[in-house]
Design a protein around this motif. Structure first.
Motif, PDB file in Angstrom:
ATOM      1  N   GLN A   1       0.869  -1.174   0.000  1.00 19.31           N
ATOM      2  CA  GLN A   1       0.000   0.000   0.000  1.00 19.31           C
ATOM      3  C   GLN A   1       0.907   1.226   0.000  1.00 19.31           C
ATOM      4  O   GLN A   1       1.688   1.427   0.939  1.00 19.31           O
ATOM      5  CB  GLN A   1      -0.907  -0.015   1.230  1.00 19.31           C
ATOM      6  CG  GLN A   1      -1.948   1.076   1.255  1.00 19.31           C
ATOM      7  CD  GLN A   1      -2.842   0.987   2.482  1.00 19.31           C
ATOM      8  OE1 GLN A   1      -2.362   0.699   3.581  1.00 19.31           O
ATOM      9  NE2 GLN A   1      -4.124   1.216   2.322  1.00 19.31           N
TER      10      GLN A   1
ATOM     11  N   TRP B   1       1.555   5.202  -0.060  1.00 20.93           N
ATOM     12  CA  TRP B   1       0.981   6.506   0.278  1.00 20.93           C
ATOM     13  C   TRP B   1       1.608   7.574  -0.626  1.00 20.93           C
ATOM     14  O   TRP B   1       2.823   7.767  -0.640  1.00 20.93           O
ATOM     15  CB  TRP B   1       1.251   6.813   1.740  1.00 20.93           C
ATOM     16  CG  TRP B   1       0.841   8.170   2.216  1.00 20.93           C
ATOM     17  CD1 TRP B   1       1.636   9.122   2.781  1.00 20.93           C
ATOM     18  CD2 TRP B   1      -0.484   8.726   2.201  1.00 20.93           C
ATOM     19  NE1 TRP B   1       0.898  10.235   3.115  1.00 20.93           N
ATOM     20  CE2 TRP B   1      -0.400  10.014   2.759  1.00 20.93           C
ATOM     21  CE3 TRP B   1      -1.716   8.250   1.749  1.00 20.93           C
ATOM     22  CZ2 TRP B   1      -1.515  10.838   2.894  1.00 20.93           C
ATOM     23  CZ3 TRP B   1      -2.829   9.068   1.878  1.00 20.93           C
ATOM     24  CH2 TRP B   1      -2.733  10.334   2.447  1.00 20.93           C
TER      25      TRP B   1
ATOM     26  N   TRP C   1      -4.131   6.568  -2.230  1.00 22.39           N
ATOM     27  CA  TRP C   1      -3.386   5.331  -2.040  1.00 22.39           C
ATOM     28  C   TRP C   1      -3.172   4.686  -3.407  1.00 22.39           C
ATOM     29  O   TRP C   1      -4.086   4.642  -4.222  1.00 22.39           O
ATOM     30  CB  TRP C   1      -4.172   4.332  -1.179  1.00 22.39           C
ATOM     31  CG  TRP C   1      -4.262   4.625   0.286  1.00 22.39           C
ATOM     32  CD1 TRP C   1      -5.390   4.937   0.991  1.00 22.39           C
ATOM     33  CD2 TRP C   1      -3.204   4.571   1.251  1.00 22.39           C
ATOM     34  NE1 TRP C   1      -5.105   5.099   2.330  1.00 22.39           N
ATOM     35  CE2 TRP C   1      -3.764   4.874   2.512  1.00 22.39           C
ATOM     36  CE3 TRP C   1      -1.828   4.306   1.168  1.00 22.39           C
ATOM     37  CZ2 TRP C   1      -2.996   4.913   3.676  1.00 22.39           C
ATOM     38  CZ3 TRP C   1      -1.077   4.348   2.327  1.00 22.39           C
ATOM     39  CH2 TRP C   1      -1.654   4.648   3.564  1.00 22.39           C
TER      40      TRP C   1
ATOM     41  N   TYR D   1      -1.467   0.936  -5.114  1.00 23.45           N
ATOM     42  CA  TYR D   1      -1.228  -0.432  -4.658  1.00 23.45           C
ATOM     43  C   TYR D   1      -0.420  -1.220  -5.671  1.00 23.45           C
ATOM     44  O   TYR D   1      -0.587  -1.061  -6.886  1.00 23.45           O
ATOM     45  CB  TYR D   1      -2.561  -1.164  -4.422  1.00 23.45           C
ATOM     46  CG  TYR D   1      -3.388  -0.558  -3.310  1.00 23.45           C
ATOM     47  CD1 TYR D   1      -3.194  -0.936  -1.995  1.00 23.45           C
ATOM     48  CD2 TYR D   1      -4.340   0.412  -3.588  1.00 23.45           C
ATOM     49  CE1 TYR D   1      -3.933  -0.364  -0.974  1.00 23.45           C
ATOM     50  CE2 TYR D   1      -5.084   0.998  -2.575  1.00 23.45           C
ATOM     51  CZ  TYR D   1      -4.872   0.603  -1.267  1.00 23.45           C
ATOM     52  OH  TYR D   1      -5.602   1.181  -0.243  1.00 23.45           O
TER      53      TYR D   1
ATOM     54  N   PHE E   1     -10.047  -4.345  -2.911  1.00 25.27           N
ATOM     55  CA  PHE E   1      -9.416  -3.138  -3.427  1.00 25.27           C
ATOM     56  C   PHE E   1     -10.530  -2.322  -4.063  1.00 25.27           C
ATOM     57  O   PHE E   1     -11.024  -2.657  -5.141  1.00 25.27           O
ATOM     58  CB  PHE E   1      -8.315  -3.515  -4.415  1.00 25.27           C
ATOM     59  CG  PHE E   1      -7.218  -4.341  -3.793  1.00 25.27           C
ATOM     60  CD1 PHE E   1      -6.110  -3.736  -3.233  1.00 25.27           C
ATOM     61  CD2 PHE E   1      -7.339  -5.722  -3.730  1.00 25.27           C
ATOM     62  CE1 PHE E   1      -5.119  -4.500  -2.641  1.00 25.27           C
ATOM     63  CE2 PHE E   1      -6.352  -6.500  -3.134  1.00 25.27           C
ATOM     64  CZ  PHE E   1      -5.239  -5.880  -2.579  1.00 25.27           C
TER      65      PHE E   1
ATOM     66  N   TYR F   1      -8.999  -1.967   1.243  1.00 32.65           N
ATOM     67  CA  TYR F   1      -7.930  -1.155   0.667  1.00 32.65           C
ATOM     68  C   TYR F   1      -8.561  -0.095  -0.237  1.00 32.65           C
ATOM     69  O   TYR F   1      -8.786  -0.337  -1.423  1.00 32.65           O
ATOM     70  CB  TYR F   1      -6.970  -2.019  -0.139  1.00 32.65           C
ATOM     71  CG  TYR F   1      -6.101  -2.954   0.681  1.00 32.65           C
ATOM     72  CD1 TYR F   1      -5.185  -2.465   1.596  1.00 32.65           C
ATOM     73  CD2 TYR F   1      -6.187  -4.337   0.502  1.00 32.65           C
ATOM     74  CE1 TYR F   1      -4.365  -3.318   2.327  1.00 32.65           C
ATOM     75  CE2 TYR F   1      -5.372  -5.204   1.230  1.00 32.65           C
ATOM     76  CZ  TYR F   1      -4.461  -4.681   2.138  1.00 32.65           C
ATOM     77  OH  TYR F   1      -3.656  -5.542   2.853  1.00 32.65           O
TER      78      TYR F   1
ATOM     79  N   VAL G   1      -5.396   0.162   8.565  1.00 33.40           N
ATOM     80  CA  VAL G   1      -6.056  -0.705   7.587  1.00 33.40           C
ATOM     81  C   VAL G   1      -7.221  -1.378   8.283  1.00 33.40           C
ATOM     82  O   VAL G   1      -7.039  -2.035   9.313  1.00 33.40           O
ATOM     83  CB  VAL G   1      -5.089  -1.761   7.019  1.00 33.40           C
ATOM     84  CG1 VAL G   1      -5.818  -2.683   6.043  1.00 33.40           C
ATOM     85  CG2 VAL G   1      -3.904  -1.090   6.326  1.00 33.40           C
TER      86      VAL G   1
END
Length: 262
Positions: A5, A7, A15, A17, A132, A172, A211
């Motif tokens: 993940q 940032w 975010w 991924y 996600f 996520y 999370v």
């Protein structure tokens, strides 16, 4: 399944991924706006980005596509309906499709309209299921519908799909809005002790790291708490015409309308 993940630290609080296969090192990049960070993390992990997936067509999710594709040769995947809105999409996705990453990772495509009408989420199965979810579901919140979406479709996505996923599903999202979303929860449900405790935990962090799971979301996310007497009573102060026993759809739509004013 290996998950990074990433940032971005930008003003949109995105975010990004990377999902990788532990056997082959092949990786999928989801909404890699900060392409430099995504490429750097992949190099550090020894992964090869072979696919890019956009959850939807907004530029803060597609803006890194070209740089990633030029650097890696990755194929771009997106909702089939977004193929005319996102450049160079090689595979259009529909509900039930499977996205494979290397030999070990399989991700199920969910068609999740609402934030836009061409939005997908990815669901992983296995011992640690994960979702996600782009801009459909946020920690303690739900996506807006300002730019090509529809609140009624978002409600259907929540009620017919997200609400049926297992409690242990890891969430996520595409942005970190958790502090402001929890404040909205507490404005609508001041007696929500879980939301209050979580707000204390996450407040003031320079780099977000929390999370959640769907179990947590069902406790602190107003858009999952449509039958809460407190939520309904507080909503009636803003919307006096709300029926005495409103259905969940009506509560969701009023909450989404009210959230737009925050």
């Amino acid at each position: 399944m290996l998950v990074e993940q990433i940032w971005t630290g930008n003003s949109y609080r995105n975010w990004n991924y990377l999902i990788a296969c532990g056997e082959t090192g092949e990786a999928l990049a989801i909404d890699p706006l900060d392409h430099e960070k995504c490429l750097r993390v992949a190099r550090e992990r020894g992964w090869d980005i072979t696919q890019v997936l956009n959850t939807h067509e907004h530029r803060d999710h597609t803006g890194g596509n070209d740089a990633i594709a030029r650097a890696t040769g990755a194929r771009i995947l997106a909702h089939a309906g977004a193929m005319g809105k996102i450049a160079d999409v090689a595979r259009g996705l529909r509900a039930g499709d499977i996205v494979k990453v290397g030999r070990t990772v399989e991700l199920e495509v969910l068609d999740t309209p609402g934030h836009t009408m061409c939005h997908v989420c990815l669901r992983s199965h296995g011992d640690r299921p994960a979702l996600f979810c782009g801009d459909t579901l946020f920690n303690a919140g739900a996506g807006n519908c300002h730019n090509g979406g529809h609140p009624a479709e978002l409600y259907t996505t929540f009620s017919a799909q997200l609400a049926r996923l297992p409690d242990e599903t890891i969430v996520y999202p595409g942005h970190d809005y958790i502090e402001n979303n929890l404040r909205f929860t507490l404005d609508r449900e001041p007696d929500n002790a879980g939301a209050g405790a979580l707000l204390e935990e996450v407040s003031g962090r320079t780099t977000p790291s929390y999370v959640s799971t769907l179990r947590v979301e069902r406790q602190v996310n107003t858009f999952f708490r449509l039958s809460s007497p407190t939520v309904i009573a507080r909503l009636r102060t803003a919307f006096p015409d709300l029926p005495e026993q409103p259905d969940e759809r009506a509560v969701f739509l009023k909450l989404r309308e009210l959230r737009n004013t925050w």
